[in-house]
Design a protein around this motif. Structure first.
Motif, PDB file in Angstrom:
ATOM      1  N   LEU A  33       0.693  -1.129  -0.162  1.00 53.77           N
ATOM      2  CA  LEU A  33       0.199  -0.007  -0.037  1.00 53.77           C
ATOM      3  C   LEU A  33       0.937   1.250   0.128  1.00 53.77           C
ATOM      4  CD1 LEU A  33      -2.737  -0.923   2.279  1.00 53.77           C
ATOM      5  CD2 LEU A  33      -2.936  -0.662  -0.233  1.00 53.77           C
ATOM      6  N   ASP A  34       2.077   1.377   0.472  1.00 54.60           N
ATOM      7  CA  ASP A  34       3.145   2.552   0.710  1.00 54.60           C
ATOM      8  C   ASP A  34       3.463   2.935  -0.677  1.00 54.60           C
ATOM      9  OD1 ASP A  34       4.738   0.330   0.547  1.00 54.60           O
ATOM     10  OD2 ASP A  34       6.245   1.242   2.084  1.00 54.60           O
ATOM     11  N   GLN A  35       3.269   1.898  -1.791  1.00 61.91           N
ATOM     12  CA  GLN A  35       3.797   2.233  -3.102  1.00 61.91           C
ATOM     13  C   GLN A  35       2.625   2.679  -3.992  1.00 61.91           C
ATOM     14  OE1 GLN A  35       5.045  -1.937  -3.777  1.00 61.91           O
ATOM     15  NE2 GLN A  35       7.167  -1.347  -3.175  1.00 61.91           N
ATOM     16  N   VAL A  36       1.324   2.591  -3.647  1.00 57.73           N
ATOM     17  CA  VAL A  36       0.241   3.129  -4.176  1.00 57.73           C
ATOM     18  C   VAL A  36       0.253   4.313  -4.850  1.00 57.73           C
ATOM     19  CG1 VAL A  36      -2.177   3.099  -4.354  1.00 57.73           C
ATOM     20  CG2 VAL A  36      -1.169   0.886  -3.404  1.00 57.73           C
ATOM     21  N   ALA A  37       0.568   5.443  -3.928  1.00 56.49           N
ATOM     22  CA  ALA A  37       0.601   6.809  -4.461  1.00 56.49           C
ATOM     23  C   ALA A  37       1.481   7.071  -5.531  1.00 56.49           C
ATOM     24  CB  ALA A  37       0.875   7.729  -3.406  1.00 56.49           C
ATOM     25  N   GLY A  38       2.877   6.283  -5.703  1.00 57.29           N
ATOM     26  CA  GLY A  38       3.872   6.631  -6.473  1.00 57.29           C
ATOM     27  C   GLY A  38       3.500   5.885  -7.989  1.00 57.29           C
ATOM     28  N   MET A  39       2.789   4.810  -7.766  1.00 61.27           N
ATOM     29  CA  MET A  39       2.253   3.957  -8.816  1.00 61.27           C
ATOM     30  C   MET A  39       1.311   4.835  -9.653  1.00 61.27           C
ATOM     31  SD  MET A  39       4.342   1.546  -9.168  1.00 61.27           S
ATOM     32  CE  MET A  39       3.666   0.564 -10.377  1.00 61.27           C
ATOM     33  N   VAL A  40       0.235   5.417  -8.706  1.00 60.57           N
ATOM     34  CA  VAL A  40      -0.935   6.247  -9.409  1.00 60.57           C
ATOM     35  C   VAL A  40      -0.468   7.526 -10.127  1.00 60.57           C
ATOM     36  CG1 VAL A  40      -2.846   7.710  -8.756  1.00 60.57           C
ATOM     37  CG2 VAL A  40      -2.607   5.498  -7.694  1.00 60.57           C
ATOM     38  N   ALA A  43       1.235   6.326 -13.465  1.00 56.97           N
ATOM     39  CA  ALA A  43       0.292   5.992 -14.270  1.00 56.97           C
ATOM     40  C   ALA A  43      -0.393   7.117 -14.845  1.00 56.97           C
ATOM     41  CB  ALA A  43      -0.656   4.989 -13.498  1.00 56.97           C
ATOM     42  N   ALA A  44      -0.790   8.400 -14.090  1.00 57.47           N
ATOM     43  CA  ALA A  44      -1.531   9.451 -14.283  1.00 57.47           C
ATOM     44  C   ALA A  44      -0.659  10.330 -15.189  1.00 57.47           C
ATOM     45  CB  ALA A  44      -1.762  10.339 -13.233  1.00 57.47           C
ATOM     46  N   ARG A  45       0.746  10.329 -14.878  1.00 56.83           N
ATOM     47  CA  ARG A  45       1.582  11.009 -15.916  1.00 56.83           C
ATOM     48  C   ARG A  45       1.542  10.414 -17.476  1.00 56.83           C
ATOM     49  NH1 ARG A  45       5.209  11.981 -11.768  1.00 56.83           N
ATOM     50  NH2 ARG A  45       5.874   9.841 -11.871  1.00 56.83           N
ATOM     51  N   MET A  46       1.385   9.272 -17.466  1.00 51.97           N
ATOM     52  CA  MET A  46       1.115   8.476 -18.737  1.00 51.97           C
ATOM     53  C   MET A  46      -0.155   9.269 -19.634  1.00 51.97           C
ATOM     54  SD  MET A  46       2.750   4.843 -18.859  1.00 51.97           S
ATOM     55  CE  MET A  46       2.294   4.349 -17.081  1.00 51.97           C
ATOM     56  N   LEU A  47      -1.067   9.416 -18.605  1.00 56.85           N
ATOM     57  CA  LEU A  47      -2.139   9.997 -19.303  1.00 56.85           C
ATOM     58  C   LEU A  47      -1.965  11.639 -19.340  1.00 56.85           C
ATOM     59  CD1 LEU A  47      -4.878   7.763 -17.365  1.00 56.85           C
ATOM     60  CD2 LEU A  47      -4.174   7.382 -19.714  1.00 56.85           C
ATOM     61  N   ASP A  48      -1.203  12.217 -18.891  1.00 55.15           N
ATOM     62  CA  ASP A  48      -0.916  13.609 -19.124  1.00 55.15           C
ATOM     63  C   ASP A  48      -1.837  14.248 -17.970  1.00 55.15           C
ATOM     64  OD1 ASP A  48       1.222  13.873 -20.964  1.00 55.15           O
ATOM     65  OD2 ASP A  48      -0.442  13.797 -22.547  1.00 55.15           O
ATOM     66  N   VAL A  49      -2.029  13.703 -16.963  1.00 54.13           N
ATOM     67  CA  VAL A  49      -2.502  14.337 -15.558  1.00 54.13           C
ATOM     68  C   VAL A  49      -1.659  14.315 -14.314  1.00 54.13           C
ATOM     69  CG1 VAL A  49      -4.476  13.631 -14.147  1.00 54.13           C
ATOM     70  CG2 VAL A  49      -4.803  13.053 -16.428  1.00 54.13           C
ATOM     71  N   LYS A  50      -1.882  15.569 -14.026  1.00 54.94           N
ATOM     72  CA  LYS A  50      -0.935  15.831 -12.609  1.00 54.94           C
ATOM     73  C   LYS A  50      -1.827  15.575 -11.634  1.00 54.94           C
ATOM     74  CE  LYS A  50       2.140  18.802 -10.517  1.00 54.94           C
ATOM     75  NZ  LYS A  50       2.988  20.007 -10.335  1.00 54.94           N
ATOM     76  N   VAL A  51      -1.400  14.592 -10.387  1.00 58.62           N
ATOM     77  CA  VAL A  51      -2.135  14.275  -9.486  1.00 58.62           C
ATOM     78  C   VAL A  51      -1.332  14.738  -8.278  1.00 58.62           C
ATOM     79  CG1 VAL A  51      -2.400  12.071  -8.025  1.00 58.62           C
ATOM     80  CG2 VAL A  51      -2.969  11.785 -10.594  1.00 58.62           C
ATOM     81  N   GLY A  52      -2.293  15.280  -7.419  1.00 59.87           N
ATOM     82  CA  GLY A  52      -1.858  15.818  -6.177  1.00 59.87           C
ATOM     83  C   GLY A  52      -1.777  14.894  -5.010  1.00 59.87           C
ATOM     84  N   GLU A  53      -2.718  15.078  -4.069  1.00 52.03           N
ATOM     85  CA  GLU A  53      -2.903  14.209  -2.755  1.00 52.03           C
ATOM     86  C   GLU A  53      -3.521  12.734  -3.318  1.00 52.03           C
ATOM     87  OE1 GLU A  53      -2.487  12.837   1.085  1.00 52.03           O
ATOM     88  OE2 GLU A  53      -1.857  15.015   0.198  1.00 52.03           O
ATOM     89  N   VAL A  54      -3.061  11.510  -3.085  1.00 53.14           N
ATOM     90  CA  VAL A  54      -3.679  10.405  -3.133  1.00 53.14           C
ATOM     91  C   VAL A  54      -3.971   9.756  -2.103  1.00 53.14           C
ATOM     92  CG1 VAL A  54      -3.192   8.107  -4.238  1.00 53.14           C
ATOM     93  CG2 VAL A  54      -1.944   9.973  -5.280  1.00 53.14           C
ATOM     94  N   ASN A  55      -5.488   9.885  -1.972  1.00 54.65           N
ATOM     95  CA  ASN A  55      -6.178   8.926  -0.794  1.00 54.65           C
ATOM     96  C   ASN A  55      -6.149   7.294  -1.040  1.00 54.65           C
ATOM     97  OD1 ASN A  55      -7.430   8.499   1.585  1.00 54.65           O
ATOM     98  ND2 ASN A  55      -9.443   8.618   0.512  1.00 54.65           N
ATOM     99  N   VAL A  56      -5.336   6.823  -0.477  1.00 55.32           N
ATOM    100  CA  VAL A  56      -5.162   5.183  -0.559  1.00 55.32           C
ATOM    101  C   VAL A  56      -6.512   4.663   0.444  1.00 55.32           C
ATOM    102  CG1 VAL A  56      -3.917   3.089  -0.427  1.00 55.32           C
ATOM    103  CG2 VAL A  56      -2.796   5.326  -1.072  1.00 55.32           C
TER     104      VAL A  56
END
Length: 123
Positions: A33-40, A43-56
């Motif tokens: 679970l501690d790897q989820v935010a980084g993986m998200v 993956a978002a970068r590949m969709l050209d989306v910048k992600v802020g806070e990731v609520n796991v």
């Protein structure tokens, strides 16, 4: 501008399968679970989306979710009881010291160390 998202994580064959409802089509996986935010974020970068806070948000079966609820309730009750005990201990030390008991006597009566009595009376 970055977007805050929720990563819904379900166990699947030793992995966490991750879905982000706010970003349709964004799926990834992680071992922990501690790897989820980084993986998200990757993956978002590949969709050209910048992600802020990731609520796991781990998705658990009903029995596990119920146990987790009981655990968090019990931890909250324990914390409240500890805070109450600490308050009562400070008041007791203060009262005993103002009644003229020595630090050693207060320690003997309350069952705490001399150092703890000294710290409590100085608080």
């Amino acid at each position: 501008m970055s977007k805050d998202v929720t990563a819904r994580c379900e166990r699947s064959d030793g992995w966490w399968a991750v879905e982000v409802p706010e970003l349709p089509g964004l799926f990834t996986q992680a071992r922990r679970l501690d790897q989820v935010a980084g993986m998200v974020r990757d993956a978002a970068r590949m969709l050209d989306v910048k992600v802020g806070e990731v609520n796991v948000e781990p998705v658990m079966d009903e029995a596990t979710a119920r146990l987790l609820c009981e655990l968090f309730d019990a931890k909250g009750e324990a914390k409240a009881a500890q805070e109450r005990a600490s308050k009562i201990m400070r008041e007791t030390v203060s009262m005993l010291r103002s009644d003229g008991l020595t630090v050693r006597d207060v320690a003997a009566v309350t069952g705490v160390s001399l150092q703890r009595v000294s710290a409590l009376q100085d608080a």
